[in-house]
Design a protein around this motif. Sequence first.
Motif, PDB file in Angstrom:
ATOM      1  N   LEU A 146       0.815  -1.217   0.000  1.00 35.00           N
ATOM      2  CA  LEU A 146       0.000   0.000   0.000  1.00 35.00           C
ATOM      3  C   LEU A 146       0.850   1.270   0.000  1.00 35.00           C
ATOM      4  N   PHE A 147       1.933   1.291   0.774  1.00 33.92           N
ATOM      5  CA  PHE A 147       2.782   2.481   0.823  1.00 33.92           C
ATOM      6  C   PHE A 147       3.369   2.773  -0.552  1.00 33.92           C
ATOM      7  N   GLU A 148       3.847   1.743  -1.228  1.00 34.56           N
ATOM      8  CA  GLU A 148       4.414   1.934  -2.561  1.00 34.56           C
ATOM      9  C   GLU A 148       3.359   2.427  -3.533  1.00 34.56           C
ATOM     10  N   ALA A 149       2.136   1.913  -3.418  1.00 36.13           N
ATOM     11  CA  ALA A 149       1.073   2.322  -4.331  1.00 36.13           C
ATOM     12  C   ALA A 149       0.702   3.791  -4.126  1.00 36.13           C
ATOM     13  N   LEU A 150       0.662   4.228  -2.881  1.00 31.38           N
ATOM     14  CA  LEU A 150       0.260   5.601  -2.616  1.00 31.38           C
ATOM     15  C   LEU A 150       1.346   6.615  -2.919  1.00 31.38           C
ATOM     16  N   TYR A 151       2.594   6.277  -2.559  1.00 31.00           N
ATOM     17  CA  TYR A 151       3.657   7.256  -2.653  1.00 31.00           C
ATOM     18  C   TYR A 151       4.647   7.002  -3.791  1.00 31.00           C
ATOM     19  N   GLY A 152       4.544   5.872  -4.474  1.00 28.51           N
ATOM     20  CA  GLY A 152       5.382   5.607  -5.633  1.00 28.51           C
ATOM     21  C   GLY A 152       6.809   5.224  -5.308  1.00 28.51           C
ATOM     22  N   LYS A 191       4.913   4.993 -15.812  1.00 27.11           N
ATOM     23  CA  LYS A 191       3.709   4.488 -16.477  1.00 27.11           C
ATOM     24  C   LYS A 191       3.107   3.343 -15.669  1.00 27.11           C
ATOM     25  N   TYR A 192       3.963   2.462 -15.168  1.00 25.10           N
ATOM     26  CA  TYR A 192       3.499   1.333 -14.367  1.00 25.10           C
ATOM     27  C   TYR A 192       2.830   1.827 -13.081  1.00 25.10           C
ATOM     28  N   ILE A 193       3.435   2.814 -12.445  1.00 21.98           N
ATOM     29  CA  ILE A 193       2.874   3.358 -11.204  1.00 21.98           C
ATOM     30  C   ILE A 193       1.511   3.988 -11.475  1.00 21.98           C
ATOM     31  N   LYS A 194       1.380   4.723 -12.572  1.00 26.58           N
ATOM     32  CA  LYS A 194       0.095   5.344 -12.906  1.00 26.58           C
ATOM     33  C   LYS A 194      -0.980   4.295 -13.156  1.00 26.58           C
ATOM     34  N   GLN A 195      -0.620   3.213 -13.855  1.00 24.69           N
ATOM     35  CA  GLN A 195      -1.581   2.146 -14.113  1.00 24.69           C
ATOM     36  C   GLN A 195      -2.014   1.480 -12.807  1.00 24.69           C
ATOM     37  N   GLU A 196      -1.055   1.226 -11.935  1.00 23.98           N
ATOM     38  CA  GLU A 196      -1.381   0.608 -10.651  1.00 23.98           C
ATOM     39  C   GLU A 196      -2.272   1.524  -9.808  1.00 23.98           C
ATOM     40  N   MET A 197      -2.001   2.821  -9.843  1.00 16.63           N
ATOM     41  CA  MET A 197      -2.818   3.766  -9.089  1.00 16.63           C
ATOM     42  C   MET A 197      -4.252   3.790  -9.609  1.00 16.63           C
ATOM     43  N   LYS A 198      -4.432   3.699 -10.933  1.00 20.86           N
ATOM     44  CA  LYS A 198      -5.782   3.656 -11.497  1.00 20.86           C
ATOM     45  C   LYS A 198      -6.537   2.432 -11.012  1.00 20.86           C
ATOM     46  N   VAL A 199      -5.869   1.283 -10.990  1.00 20.69           N
ATOM     47  CA  VAL A 199      -6.508   0.050 -10.525  1.00 20.69           C
ATOM     48  C   VAL A 199      -6.865   0.155  -9.048  1.00 20.69           C
TER      49      VAL A 199
END
Length: 66
Positions: A3-9, A33-41
């Motif tokens: 979760l921390f990685e998803a929120l803060y990259g 790009k990968y981080i943006k896709q993961e954040m959308k999901v």
Amino acid sequence: MNLFEALYGKSCNTPISWSDPMNRVLNGPNTLKYIKQEMKVIKKNLKATHDRHKSYTNMNRLFKEF
């Protein structure tokens, strides 16, 4: 991805990873790009969960007048 990685990259800086330069994330175009896709999901899943909880709460709500 936690979760921390998803929120803060980036990964959480713990005392173990502070001194190890191999744990640092390089922010290249593919990584961003990968981080943006993961954040959308993640945002889509959080919205679905929020909507499900909201509809359940509204079904069981009692409207009272005083």
